[in-house]
Design a protein around this motif. Structure first.
Motif, short mmCIF file in Angstrom:
data_model
loop_
_atom_site.label_atom_id
_atom_site.label_comp_id
_atom_site.label_asym_id
_atom_site.label_seq_id
_atom_site.Cartn_x
_atom_site.Cartn_y
_atom_site.Cartn_z
N VAL A 58 60.92 28.16 43.93
CA VAL A 58 62.07 27.63 43.45
C VAL A 58 61.81 26.74 42.22
O VAL A 58 61.40 25.72 42.47
CB VAL A 58 62.80 26.79 44.69
CG1 VAL A 58 64.26 26.36 44.10
CG2 VAL A 58 62.89 27.80 45.87
N ALA A 59 62.34 27.21 41.27
CA ALA A 59 62.05 26.41 40.10
C ALA A 59 62.92 25.40 39.66
O ALA A 59 64.09 25.52 39.85
CB ALA A 59 61.99 27.34 38.80
N PRO A 60 62.78 24.19 39.10
CA PRO A 60 63.51 23.07 38.92
C PRO A 60 64.81 23.66 37.95
O PRO A 60 64.62 24.34 36.80
CB PRO A 60 62.86 22.14 38.12
CG PRO A 60 61.64 22.27 38.69
CD PRO A 60 61.29 23.73 38.58
N GLY A 61 65.83 23.43 38.40
CA GLY A 61 66.98 23.80 37.48
C GLY A 61 67.39 25.24 37.66
O GLY A 61 68.40 25.80 36.95
N SER A 62 66.73 26.09 38.37
CA SER A 62 66.97 27.63 38.52
C SER A 62 68.17 27.82 39.26
O SER A 62 68.81 26.91 39.94
CB SER A 62 65.89 28.31 38.98
OG SER A 62 65.51 27.75 40.47
N GLU A 63 68.84 29.13 39.40
CA GLU A 63 69.88 29.51 40.26
C GLU A 63 69.36 29.24 41.65
O GLU A 63 68.28 29.84 42.30
CB GLU A 63 70.04 30.93 40.12
CG GLU A 63 71.26 31.31 40.90
CD GLU A 63 72.70 30.67 40.58
OE1 GLU A 63 73.51 30.98 41.28
OE2 GLU A 63 72.75 30.27 39.51
#
Length: 445
Positions: free
Chosen positions: A359-364
């Motif tokens: 889960v990347a920061p700012g990702s969907e």
């Protein structure tokens, strides 16, 4: 200065003696006197043995009232007047004078000027006059400790504890090994011991010795103003935090809490008038713990969200810094809308840390996170309630955590399950809820 001291002596002998002390140590500082000369001056002026204990720099020095150096192994008596060289240091200058003891007066109190006092270490004989020690002792401690600190910083190669450039070098995996070793030495770290990196949300990177004590577990209210620390999936301690992209800074090991040092006995505190001022009390401190690493006071940690890296050898601190930044992503504000731990330890995450790669920061955000956000917009109480359910051992414990009746919690969970679309009171549903709450933190920009 001589004329001023003479006039003050006619009005107040203690004030006159204090001015002479100030002039004496100013003269020593101007002549770049060494540490032993400064400690000797304190002993002779006070008329009692003086002792300097600096475990970080391995300096242990004791000088008799007649100017003879006689180091001893006995621990300082906490009742002796003393002053720390700096507020965050274990280094302490002591005057070996017990409480209520008749005070031997040294050369400053006998009206001798600075020129004569300079020759005292070789010529003085102890003169004993029973007077209150507060004024003269306090000023001697202040001026001597300040001068000793400057000499040690100059001669022992100790950089300021918050030097950003040195911390950046220490945490930079691409920096040469020798450069990182030099930075660690300048920051006063023990190369044979372990240390850990701290990543505050909106602050500079920090470095602390691994055995400096636990990060404070104060935390923030997890729900509805009940004042309990937030707990989460990773069970990290709640407490204080760092923006890994911010400037670098250093958190030195803090001294054990002790009686505050009054202005007149604190190095560099106050003006000449306040130093000569009228009723300073000699400082009493607990003896500092031996060795360079001490339990830090909670106030020395940055407030807010904090990622704590694993304890590693000093040369592996870049790895600890990576872990601290990852742990920071698992932290929460500890508010009803963002419940959870405000401090997360990387070495307590285990396999959960793998979620940070997915889960990347700012990702969907994942579908379950979107469901949480939608439900929270409908029911403001929902985040705190679900966090309590996910982080406690039973529904009754969850109800106590958010300070609601058990039946009220059951009604809330029925509504939450309807909004989310999955059960949260079954083992599988609770695990899904825990993962969703964790991914909600990870998906933040």
């Amino acid at each position: 200065m001589k004329e001023l001291a003479g006039r003050l002596t006619a009005l107040d002998p203690d004030a006159g003696a204090a001015v002479r002390v100030i002039a004496y140590f100013d003269r020593l500082a101007e002549s770049r006197a060494g540490v032993e000369a400064l400690v000797r001056g304190a002993a002779v002026l006070a008329g009692c043995p003086a002792r300097l204990v600096d475990p970080e720099r391995r300096v242990h020095m004791r000088v008799e009232a007649d100017g003879t150096r006689r180091d001893g192994e006995a621990a300082p008596d906490p009742a002796w007047p003393c002053a720390r060289l700096s507020p965050d240091s274990a280094a302490v200058l002591w005057l070996e004078r017990g409480a209520g003891e008749a005070e031997p007066r040294g050369t400053a109190a006998n009206g001798l000027d600075a020129e004569y006092a300079r020759a005292v270490p070789e010529t003085a004989d102890a003169q004993h006059v029973a007077v209150a020690p507060s004024v003269v002792d306090a000023v001697i401690l202040e001026r001597a400790a300040g001068a000793v600190r400057l000499v040690l910083d100059r001669t022992r190669g100790r950089a300021p504890a918050d030097d950003p450039a040195l911390v950046e070098t220490l945490l930079d995996a691409t920096a040469p090994e020798q450069a990182r070793l030099h930075a660690a030495r300048r920051l006063g770290l023990d190369l044979a011991a372990h240390a850990r990196a701290l990543a505050p949300l909106n602050g500079r990177p920090r470095v602390v010795p691994a055995d400096a004590g636990p990060v404070p577990q104060t935390g923030h209210p997890s729900a509805e103003g009940n004042g309990r620390p937030g707990r989460g999936l990773t069970s990290p301690a709640a407490g204080a935090v760092s923006d890994p992209r911010g400037g670098a800074g250093v958190l030195p090991p803090a001294a054990r809490p002790a009686t505050p040092v009054p202005n007149a006995a604190r190095p560099g505190a106050g003006s000449t008038a306040s130093s000569a001022g009228l009723h300073p009390t000699p400082t009493r401190l607990d003896p500092p713990s031996e060795g360079p690493h001490r339990t830090p006071a909670g106030s020395r940690f940055p407030a807010g969200r904090l990622g704590v890296g694993p304890a590693v050898p000093v040369l592996e601190l870049p790895r600890s810094w990576d872990g601290a930044r990852t742990a920071l992503r698992f932290t929460a504000e500890g508010t009803p809308q963002d419940p959870g731990p405000s401090v997360v330890h990387a070495d307590e995450l285990g396999g959960i840390a793998l979620l940070a790669r997915l889960v990347a920061p700012g990702s969907e955000p994942p579908e379950d996170v979107r469901a949480l956000e939608t439900a929270a917009a409908t029911a403001p109480w929902l985040p705190a309630t679900l966090h309590a359910v996910a982080s406690t051992s039973s529904l009754r414990a969850a109800a106590a955590e958010i300070n609601v009746h058990h039946s009220t919690l059951q009604d809330r969970l029925s509504q939450a399950e309807h909004l989310l679309g999955w059960p949260v009171r079954t083992p599988q549903g609770r695990l899904r809820l825990q993962l969703a709450l964790t991914m909600r933190r990870l998906a933040r920009p």
